[in-house]
Design a protein around this motif. Structure first.
Motif, PDB file in Angstrom:
ATOM      1  N   ARG A 167      41.975  48.827  50.359  1.00  0.00           N
ATOM      2  CA  ARG A 167      42.266  47.147  50.812  1.00  0.00           C
ATOM      3  C   ARG A 167      42.182  46.867  52.071  1.00  0.00           C
ATOM      4  N   PHE A 170      38.404  44.898  41.054  1.00  0.00           N
ATOM      5  CA  PHE A 170      39.556  44.934  41.018  1.00  0.00           C
ATOM      6  C   PHE A 170      39.939  45.995  40.173  1.00  0.00           C
ATOM      7  N   LEU A 175      41.634  42.960  52.749  1.00  0.00           N
ATOM      8  CA  LEU A 175      42.846  42.372  52.134  1.00  0.00           C
ATOM      9  C   LEU A 175      43.482  42.296  52.552  1.00  0.00           C
ATOM     10  N   ALA A 186      29.783  32.931  44.634  1.00  0.00           N
ATOM     11  CA  ALA A 186      29.871  32.283  46.371  1.00  0.00           C
ATOM     12  C   ALA A 186      27.992  33.180  46.367  1.00  0.00           C
ATOM     13  N   MET A 224      34.080  44.520  46.073  1.00  0.00           N
ATOM     14  CA  MET A 224      34.963  45.172  45.572  1.00  0.00           C
ATOM     15  C   MET A 224      35.409  45.103  44.298  1.00  0.00           C
ATOM     16  N   ASN A 257      35.264  36.688  57.052  1.00  0.00           N
ATOM     17  CA  ASN A 257      34.662  36.086  55.372  1.00  0.00           C
ATOM     18  C   ASN A 257      32.940  36.514  56.262  1.00  0.00           C
ATOM     19  N   MET A 297      26.318  39.008  45.676  1.00  0.00           N
ATOM     20  CA  MET A 297      26.786  39.620  47.061  1.00  0.00           C
ATOM     21  C   MET A 297      25.539  40.404  48.085  1.00  0.00           C
ATOM     22  N   ASN A 323      38.811  46.914  53.681  1.00  0.00           N
ATOM     23  CA  ASN A 323      38.027  44.866  53.750  1.00  0.00           C
ATOM     24  C   ASN A 323      38.894  44.191  54.344  1.00  0.00           C
ATOM     25  N   ALA A 344      30.344  41.385  42.473  1.00  0.00           N
ATOM     26  CA  ALA A 344      30.503  41.851  43.248  1.00  0.00           C
ATOM     27  C   ALA A 344      29.125  42.328  44.025  1.00  0.00           C
ATOM     28  N   ASN A 371      40.233  40.386  38.263  1.00  0.00           N
ATOM     29  CA  ASN A 371      40.248  38.856  39.336  1.00  0.00           C
ATOM     30  C   ASN A 371      38.848  38.269  38.004  1.00  0.00           C
ATOM     31  N   LEU A 372      38.275  38.347  37.145  1.00  0.00           N
ATOM     32  CA  LEU A 372      37.230  37.117  36.782  1.00  0.00           C
ATOM     33  C   LEU A 372      37.486  35.622  37.159  1.00  0.00           C
ATOM     34  N   ARG A 380      33.026  40.342  54.829  1.00  0.00           N
ATOM     35  CA  ARG A 380      33.436  40.437  53.466  1.00  0.00           C
ATOM     36  C   ARG A 380      32.099  40.583  52.616  1.00  0.00           C
ATOM     37  N   ARG A 381      31.307  39.735  52.876  1.00  0.00           N
ATOM     38  CA  ARG A 381      29.872  39.492  51.973  1.00  0.00           C
ATOM     39  C   ARG A 381      29.292  40.743  52.065  1.00  0.00           C
TER      40      ARG A 381
END
Lengths: 227, 244
Positions: B48, B86, B53, B104, B84, B76, B156, B51, B153, B90-91, B79-80
């Motif tokens: 983490r 998880f 987080l 995104a 990542m 921002n 992007m 990136n 992910a 985390n959808l 991170r594109r």
């Protein structure tokens, strides 16, 4: 007791009062949503004084009866302002909307806050990991989910706000209750008149519930994603 | 060639808890690094930090030449380039699979809606879920959700992928389908860092295995070296316990 006489003579008065009740309630709900939303964001600000401001506002509203708030807004504040602006007055309608907005705003702020907190932190992390800014994440990811979670409490607050308009009859708002009091004062038809008033509220709030249920169904769980 | 990821002397504390105690790590382009180790060893925290987080308490993290740990860096934008995945998928629960994959890229103006839609179709086909484009996340199994999360992910078009225990929340029979997708990515040459408890998978897919304990990298090397002839007693001890 003459029910037909009450229906015939009181109904026009009560419909006038209903108009005022609906006007004040709708205005306070719409403004209250805006106020509640701003206060909620204020409460999440990075600046401690702004957070404190939001907390004090909610604390004051929750810690005082609305009837006292109404007296302060309608009688108290003008007296204070008159020191600077002689002859200043505030209308009953304006004072009523201000008081009710002030009240609903605080409770809605808490409801929004609870909704936002209930959204899983992983949702934010996923959005941020894709490169979305914190504000974009808030508007695109957190708020849509928070509002769904908060919807039942919001509807509950709207109902309370509609009913709370009746308290404002004490400062002279010409709402349903006030009109009923006027009619009862000359007719002495207490039972029929107040039962009729109760029915007016019951219908009004039922309409509100039907509307909000259909809104919830449309935007709630399992709804089609509209884009 | 300059390494894709450079971690230098990274420390991370949560209050009094010193979770990362001076991590140095480099990951080359196209390299697949699996991080293993006991829970609480700081594996996920390290991932983490890559990136940001989690911000680092001390040290530097550079990904693709971008100084991630530098306060002036536009995270921002950076991170594109770093996908990542998880443990908990985390959808975005309120959006269809399609919108999970297009939100995104379209919102951040990486591509048009039409391009994003077409790409979503291709990515879902790649993870074997082309028929789920209009489903909501809760209508999918855990394994399907995680495959969608990988596709999200990838949407992007990142150069680097990070996986944080991607199969730990899955029922055993769904682990295989997710690992297969990750293996495909590895074979396609994606630079990846994978925190995992799947030792067989790490052995099979990793170019390099990193063993962490107590906030430090204890040992690293090829899977053959680390799994077959670990040098450090702590590594041997850990491997003995996980192999039962």
């Amino acid at each position: 007791m003459d029910v037909w006489r009450v229906l015939r003579d009181a109904s026009p008065l009560l419909f006038q009062g209903l108009g005022t009740t609906v006007l004040v309630a709708v205005a306070a709900i719409l403004l209250g949503i805006a106020v509640g939303f701003c206060v909620c964001l204020l409460g999440r600000s990075a600046h401690r004084p702004l957070r404190a401001l939001a907390a004090v506002y909610v604390w004051v509203v929750r810690g005082t009866p609305m009837i006292v708030q109404a007296f302060i807004v309608y009688f108290g504040v003008p007296q204070l302002v008159q020191l600077a602006v002689p002859g200043f007055r505030i209308g009953v309608l304006e004072a009523s909307i201000v008081t009710l907005t002030f009240n609903a705003g605080a409770y809605l702020a808490e409801i929004f806050r609870g909704g936002i907190q209930a959204v899983d932190k992983g949702q934010v992390e996923a959005a941020r990991s894709l490169g979305m800014s914190s504000s974009r994440t808030m508007y695109r990811i957190v708020l849509p989910q928070a509002l769904r979670i908060a919807a039942p409490s919001m509807v509950n607050q709207f109902i309370i706000t509609v009913k709370d308009t009746s308290i404002l009859s004490v400062i002279g708002l010409a709402d349903l209750v006030n009109k009923a009091k006027v009619y009862v004062g000359s007719s002495y038809e207490f039972f029929a008149t107040y039962v009729l008033v109760a029915l007016f509220y019951l219908v009004l709030i039922s309409v509100l519930m039907v509307v909000s249920n259909s809104v919830e169904r449309r935007f709630g769980d399992g709804a089609q994603d509209r884009r | 060639m300059a390494p894709k990821i450079v971690v230098e002397h990274v420390h991370k504390s949560f209050g009094a808890l010193h979770v990362l105690r001076g991590i140095d790590l480099q990951v080359g382009e196209g390299e697949v690094v699996c991080i293993i180790g006991p829970s609480g060893s700081g594996k996920s925290t390290l991932l983490r930090c890559l990136n940001q987080l989690e911000t680092v308490s001390d040290g530097r993290v550079t990904v693709d030449g971008v100084a991630m740990s530098d306060a002036a860096t536009d995270l921002n934008a950076a991170r594109r380039n770093i996908g990542m995945v998880f443990q908990g998928f985390n959808l975005f629960q309120h959006l269809t699979v399609r919108r999970n994959l297009t939100l995104a890229p379209v919102d951040l103006k990486v591509m048009s809606r039409a391009e994003a839609d077409a790409q979503a179709g291709r990515l879902l086909a790649r993870v074997g879920l082309a028929d789920k484009v209009d489903a909501y996340p809760r209508q999918l199994s855990g394994g399907q959700q995680q495959r969608v999360a990988i596709a999200r992910a990838l949407a992007m078009r990142p150069d680097v992928m990070l996986f944080d225990e991607p199969t730990s929340a899955l029922d055993p029979e769904m682990v295989g389908e997710v690992l297969a997708v990750i293996r495909d990515l590895a074979e396609a040459g994606m630079t990846m860092v994978i925190v995992t408890h799947e030792m067989a998978f790490a052995r099979d897919v990793a170019h390099r295995v990193v063993f962490m304990a107590d906030g430090c990298i204890v040992e690293q090397g090829t899977p053959a070296a680390v799994f077959t002839s670990p040098r450090e007693p702590r590594t041997r001890d850990f491997l003995r316990r996980v192999s039962g």
